[in-house]
Design an enzyme around this catalytic site. Structure first.
Site, PDB file in Angstrom:
ATOM      1  CB  SER A   1      -0.940   0.062   1.317  1.00 21.24           C
ATOM      2  OG  SER A   1      -0.313  -0.037   2.540  1.00 21.24           O
TER       3      SER A   1
ATOM      4  CG  HIS B   1      -5.055   5.018  -1.983  1.00 22.24           C
ATOM      5  ND1 HIS B   1      -5.788   4.542  -2.766  1.00 22.24           N
ATOM      6  CD2 HIS B   1      -4.442   4.229  -0.822  1.00 22.24           C
ATOM      7  CE1 HIS B   1      -6.192   3.145  -2.112  1.00 22.24           C
ATOM      8  NE2 HIS B   1      -5.339   3.185  -0.945  1.00 22.24           N
TER       9      HIS B   1
ATOM     10  CG  ASN C   1      -4.806  -0.714  -2.086  1.00 20.20           C
ATOM     11  OD1 ASN C   1      -5.470  -1.902  -2.017  1.00 20.20           O
ATOM     12  ND2 ASN C   1      -5.479   0.322  -1.841  1.00 20.20           N
TER      13      ASN C   1
ATOM     14  CG  HIS D   1      -8.545   8.811 -15.357  1.00 18.59           C
ATOM     15  ND1 HIS D   1      -9.516   7.884 -14.738  1.00 18.59           N
ATOM     16  CD2 HIS D   1      -8.744   9.752 -14.340  1.00 18.59           C
ATOM     17  CE1 HIS D   1      -9.914   8.353 -13.674  1.00 18.59           C
ATOM     18  NE2 HIS D   1      -9.780   9.712 -13.621  1.00 18.59           N
TER      19      HIS D   1
ATOM     20  CG  HIS E   1     -19.143  14.094   5.496  1.00 25.86           C
ATOM     21  ND1 HIS E   1     -18.316  13.031   4.898  1.00 25.86           N
ATOM     22  CD2 HIS E   1     -18.251  14.907   6.145  1.00 25.86           C
ATOM     23  CE1 HIS E   1     -17.141  13.289   5.186  1.00 25.86           C
ATOM     24  NE2 HIS E   1     -16.871  14.824   5.893  1.00 25.86           N
TER      25      HIS E   1
ATOM     26  N   GLY F   1      -5.300  -6.933  13.511  1.00 27.26           N
ATOM     27  CA  GLY F   1      -4.129  -6.709  14.189  1.00 27.26           C
ATOM     28  C   GLY F   1      -2.838  -6.148  13.426  1.00 27.26           C
ATOM     29  N   GLY F   2      -3.379  -5.253  12.265  1.00 26.82           N
ATOM     30  CA  GLY F   2      -2.252  -4.744  11.388  1.00 26.82           C
ATOM     31  C   GLY F   2      -1.411  -3.466  12.452  1.00 26.82           C
ATOM     32  CG  ASN F   3       2.871  -1.151  12.212  1.00 27.75           C
ATOM     33  OD1 ASN F   3       2.895  -0.072  12.189  1.00 27.75           O
ATOM     34  ND2 ASN F   3       3.802  -2.080  12.616  1.00 27.75           N
TER      35      ASN F   3
END
Length: 290
Positions: A106, A120, A122, A158, A188, A271-273
């Site tokens: 990621s 971004h 991943n 794109h 929102h 339980g990720g970092n």
């Protein structure tokens, strides 16, 4: 070794390689920064190995606070274990068997220059009693002049994502583009987070090789496109007003990641970092009215 074990191994090796290639590309941009960055040392990634728990895998976190990239994270993880009872119903195949394996890379990048977009990306493979790929890449310009589908940077990005989709029969650019636009939306605020890209999840066409090829192409095209956009924009002078607009837009980015991002939820509930999961938040932001 089973076929699934071989697939996991191949995917893991690819994700590790992609992390290394992306880190190298970002550090080159740090070195190439021009006169605007005089007096600032080129940044380097701090790499930190982490473990989810005994015999539960872990990953390698990569963070940089540099001169071109005010903050960026490029992280690899390969974890396994069991989903908690309250989370099992949300994951395909987990109600039948709570065990899982997940691996991926990621990336989140916040540039110092308001003219250079944040981004971004991943790519991941997940295995429960089912298995699938997911991921994508999206562009987040900080200035309103860049936040249109017609802007040259948007068109360029794109086109790269469309090439990723064209690389394999598993790619579907119109569908994945629309999915990205729908997913990266702030209800929102009634506005998009950026100018989009592609997004896909729970991809299993029945042809693992094609799905893996598409996932690799997504990473490769992002690697080709995003550093090129940063190189194009990183040396443009900026004004105080443009920096203020960047800070404001970063606030919108933070709102999405904390309120709606499924990757954030998945990482925290498996339980990720925590440090790497929340590294997606921008280094400085504002919520002042403009």
């Amino acid at each position: 070794m089973t076929d699934l074990d071989l697939q996991k191994s191949r995917a893991s090796q690819w994700f590790r390689s992609l992390q290394e290639q992306l880190i190298a590309a970002f550090e080159k941009l740090e070195d190439d920064g021009g006169d605007l960055y005089d007096g600032m040392e080129p940044g380097r990634f701090e790499l930190e190995e982490w473990e989810r728990g005994p015999e539960q895998g872990g990953g390698r976190m990569g963070l940089i606070e540099g001169r071109v990239f005010e903050k960026a994270g490029i992280h690899f993880s390969e974890v396994h274990g069991e989903f908690s009872e309250e989370f099992r119903a949300q994951i395909p195949g987990a109600e039948e068997d709570p065990r899982f394996w997940a691996c991926g890379v990621s990336l989140i990048a916040h540039t110092r220059n308001p003219h250079a977009p944040a981004a971004h990306m991943n790519t991941r493979m997940v295995v429960t009693s089912k298995q699938w790929f997911g991921g994508g890449g999206d562009l987040n310009p900080m200035l309103s002049a860049y936040r249109t589908q017609e802007h040259d940077d948007s068109v360029f990005f794109h086109e790269a994502m469309e090439k990723a989709c064209a690389a394999s029969a598993s790619g579907d650019y119109p569908r994945f583009k629309e999915w990205c636009d729908t997913y990266f939306w702030l209800p929102h605020r009634d506005e998009p987070r950026g100018i989009g890209g592609i997004f896909y999840d729970r991809l299993n066409t029945g042809d693992w090789e094609a799905d893996f090829a598409f996932t690799k192409a997504t990473g490769e095209q992002f690697l080709a496109a995003y550093p090129a956009l940063v190189a194009k924009r990183m040396d443009q002078p900026w004004t105080d007003d443009e920096r203020e607009e960047q800070m404001f837009q970063r606030g919108r980015y933070a709102e999405f990641n904390l309120l709606y991002d499924r990757g954030t939820t998945f990482g925290l509930k498996t339980g990720g970092n925590v440090k790497s999961i929340l590294s997606s938040l921008p280094p400085v932001a504002t919520w002042r009215s403009r």
